[in-house]
Design a protein around this motif. Sequence first.
Motif, PDB file in Angstrom:
ATOM      1  N   LYS A  19       3.273   2.176  -1.815  1.00  0.00           N
ATOM      2  CA  LYS A  19       3.536   2.726  -3.146  1.00  0.00           C
ATOM      3  C   LYS A  19       2.449   3.698  -3.570  1.00  0.00           C
ATOM      4  O   LYS A  19       2.714   4.668  -4.275  1.00  0.00           O
ATOM      5  N   ASP A  20       1.216   3.493  -3.125  1.00  0.00           N
ATOM      6  CA  ASP A  20       0.129   4.399  -3.487  1.00  0.00           C
ATOM      7  C   ASP A  20       0.394   5.808  -2.953  1.00  0.00           C
ATOM      8  O   ASP A  20       0.125   6.794  -3.632  1.00  0.00           O
ATOM      9  N   TYR A  21       0.888   5.899  -1.751  1.00  0.00           N
ATOM     10  CA  TYR A  21       1.183   7.209  -1.167  1.00  0.00           C
ATOM     11  C   TYR A  21       2.379   7.857  -1.857  1.00  0.00           C
ATOM     12  O   TYR A  21       2.358   9.048  -2.168  1.00  0.00           O
ATOM     13  N   GLU A  80       0.822  -1.206   0.000  1.00  0.00           N
ATOM     14  CA  GLU A  80       0.000   0.000   0.000  1.00  0.00           C
ATOM     15  C   GLU A  80       0.860   1.262   0.000  1.00  0.00           C
ATOM     16  O   GLU A  80       0.408   2.326  -0.417  1.00  0.00           O
TER      17      GLU A  80
END
Length: 71
Positions: free
Chosen positions: A27-29, A25
């Motif tokens: 990587k999304d930020y 997750e």
Amino acid sequence: MNKQQLANKIWESANRMRSKIEANEYKDYILGFIFYKFLSDKEVDRLKKDGYEEADLREYVHENNAEVVDY
């Protein structure tokens, strides 16, 4: 706030987030931050091409001016 202070704040935030979210997750930020940086750099380049100086850009960071927003 100068660039080094901003970088330190971002790094500190990233360290806090890392412990609370799964690696897949994260990587999304990061992709969001990278995209925001890209847009910010493009806007600065556009303003400089239109004749704005570095001092002008610093002045507008904290200004709540309708003319600037419309531009």
